[in-house]
Each structure stands twice: as structure tokens, then as C-alpha cells.
Design an enzyme around this catalytic site. Sequence first.
Site, PDB file in Angstrom:
ATOM      1  CB  SER A  79     -32.762  93.503 -10.907  1.00 48.39           C
ATOM      2  OG  SER A  79     -33.090  93.719 -12.485  1.00 48.39           O
ATOM      3  CG  ASP A 126     -36.561  94.782 -14.504  1.00 46.67           C
ATOM      4  OD1 ASP A 126     -36.458  95.515 -14.961  1.00 46.67           O
ATOM      5  OD2 ASP A 126     -35.319  93.873 -14.106  1.00 46.67           O
ATOM      6  CG  ASP A 147     -32.757  96.998 -12.608  1.00 47.87           C
ATOM      7  OD1 ASP A 147     -33.667  96.606 -13.337  1.00 47.87           O
ATOM      8  OD2 ASP A 147     -31.651  97.081 -12.703  1.00 47.87           O
ATOM      9  CG  ASP A 153     -32.733  95.420 -15.968  1.00 46.28           C
ATOM     10  OD1 ASP A 153     -33.518  94.660 -16.021  1.00 46.28           O
ATOM     11  OD2 ASP A 153     -31.354  94.764 -15.926  1.00 46.28           O
TER      12      ASP A 153
END
Length: 452
Positions: free
Chosen positions: A104, A246, A248, A250
Site C-alpha cells: 500500500s 497511494d 496500491d 485503494d
Amino acid sequence: MGRLFGTDGVRGVANADLTAELALGLSVAAAHVLAEAGTFAGHRATAVVGRDPRASGEFLEAAVVAGLASAGVDVLRVGVLPTPAVAHLTGALGADLGVMLSASHNAMPDNGIKFFARGGHKLADELEDRIESVYAEHRTGAPWDRPTGAGVGRVRDYDEGLDQYVAHLVGVLPNRLDGLKIVLDEAHGAASRVSPEAFARAGAELVTIGAVPDGLNINDGCGSTHLDLLKAAVVEHGADLGIAHDGDADRCLAVDHTGAEVDGDQILAVLALAMREREALRSDTVVATVMSNLGFKLAMEREGIRFVQTGVGDRYVLEEMKEHGYALGGEQSGHVIILDHATTGDGTLTGLMLAARVAQTGRTLRDLASVMERLPQVLVNVPDVDKSRVSTSAELAAAVSEAERELGSTGRVLLRPSGTEPLVRVMVEAADIEQAQSVAGRLADSVKSALG
């Protein structure tokens, strides 16, 4: 061995904490546990596997794929895609499980493994515990039940995943983005191809930064945890707004046309009003965590929208939403869940929906976000205390009551033990920053005195 799964999968320094052996073993264990749970009992299982661009993701992906195939699971390898894309494809393709390799917003040396069950949903705690138990059992010597011959899993690349996911994102938008100029900061992460493609198909004029991942530069001075580059780019290019993801993708944070930050609470407020207007905000309710700014709560009350609070973590927001059928929830950090269109926080979807509201109303993001006023918020970490006694200390309870009386209805106090460190977090909101700092300082002293 301590518990491997944290609040969002298994995470650690790649090749130190998170090794290829661990990734392989956990993948085999996940295949066995999900089969025993009936997720894919009675037919040949399929898994979707994706990753973010971290260099370590290359060998970890190989280990995960090897583990799944050795357990008899067919693997669809979708390559570098956002976490919500892997979750979406797991559901859309009818796969039995999904695996995402990402840490992340963490720095590049870290990596992580996230598992999704059928439908693209995060695993319940009991399934994570069972996977850990099975992994530990076989790590200490119990042999795996391994298929042979035609029973081993087959592996193939699924190159259609990106286009399929982008089509889904654009297809659920309530209106197009024509006429908007938007700066996208992709954090050199998993959305570096997806997000620009989706915004372009939706009609926006784009300026893109942080979209040249090399495996080493993910989250490095850019993205949702470092907004200065985005703020400067929005002002320089005269854009209507900026969107930051960010690593990833999400989560999503935004910047208005003046370069001012628009955080997750403000994004939730804007989307809540938009969804209510088109009768998509079920029960006229939005879900957020106890860390949401008091200004968000006051704004929702003023607008006649019910606000339900949960513990810190997007998984608790999602659990509350699923249990009661709510459509919108999220965190101040930018994890926003639009449950009709995603099973997890989706930064690209959130950014698209936010931009669609700007395009539909003709109002600036600054104007839309002004529906809520962020009250000054002070956070103090108090280390080296017995955090287990936060809820039982009479001395501390008296100090909190005194602070709450002083703040009245225009302030708030929250004491929260850290989940990973021996410290207590003191959060105070007040009508002005001086009062918030003063109250937070006194409460921090009380925590030291009562729990030291």
C-alpha cells in the site's frame, strides 16, 4: 510465531520478514483452507493474482503462483494492477480467491500479501486464523496433500484485466468529465496505467505525475502521503482539481484548484450529498471511523444524513456497511468504499466520482468541500505507558471528563491505545487550535501520570 495477519493482510520488509518461502507456504495454506471452507469444494479452483510495481513483487508473485499451482489451483496472473482491480476481477471472473501483493502506502522495501475470497471480499478473521494455523502446522513437518499429473494447477497471463476493470469504472459513472482539467499523481504505483486511462475515457483533460514506476520509486515523495508535488502541479497547470493515490490505489486524496488539500472526510461529505441526490445513499447513512473530524459529523447532522462510527480501519467500516446494507463509508486517510461498485476502498473510483460531481454541478471542488468545516485537530503520541489500562484508569477518566466539559459541543476527545506500539494516542478537536493544543497537552500529561 506471532500473528502474521495484521489489519490488512501480511506485511513486512520483503525478503526479510516477508520471504519467498513464507509467501509460498501461505498460498498453499490459503488454497487448502478455502477448499475446506467450501469456497471451491467439488470443482477445480481458480485464483486471480496481481501486484504493485515493487521490485520485490516479482519474486513474491512467483512464489505465490507456485504455491497455488502446487495445491491444484489454476492461476490467472493479471500483472501490475491496483488492489481494488484484483478484488473486482476476482468477483467478475468468478474466481475462488484473489491474491494481491502490495504494501500500500509503505516505503518500497516493504511488501505484503492480501487474500480475497470468492466475490472479491476480504477474508474474515477466522479464515485468516485458520490459514495461519495450517501454515504453522505444515511448517513444522506435517506433509502437504499435493496433487500430481493433471491435478496440478495451470498458470496463464490474463492481459484483459486492465481493460475490463477500466470499463467497469467508467461504466458506473453518473456523468462524464468533459471540460475538466485534472492532475493525477499515481505515486509511481499500481494505478499508473489504470487511472489515467479511466479518467481519459471519461472525458477529462489530464496532466499526469508520478506515473513512471521503476520498481524502486513507489510512494517516494509522491502520492497520497506526499501531496506537495500535486498541489504545485494543480496551481501551475491551472487545473480544476488534483487526485492522488497511494501505491496500491485503494485510497484517494484530492487538491482543489487553489492547491488546498481535500481529505477523506471532505470527499465523503461531497459524495454523500451527491449520492443522496440521486437516491443512491441507502438509509441516508454514511459510515466512518472514530478518527473522522468532528466537522464531518456536524456537517452530516446539518444536512440530515445519519453518521455511523466504527473503530479505526477500513475493514471495520466495510463490516458495518455489509451488515446493515449501507452504500458509502470510509476514512479520513482516503479509503472510501462505494459498496454498489466495489468490495473494498477504490482510489480511482473515488476520484472519478468526485470529479463527476464537480462536472455535474459546475461548482469548484473548493466550494463543494466547504459543506464541512474541519475543526482544528491535535494528535499527541504518549510513549512508554501501560496502554492496556486506558479504559480502566479512574484518574484518566476524570481527566477526560474535565476536558470534555471544557470543550462542550464544539470539541471532542479521543484516547486510543496503539495497535502496534507501547503508546497511547491522544486526539483533541476544538473550535480553535490554541484550545486544542492546550487540552491535548494536559491530557498527555494525565496519561503519563496515570499509566506511566
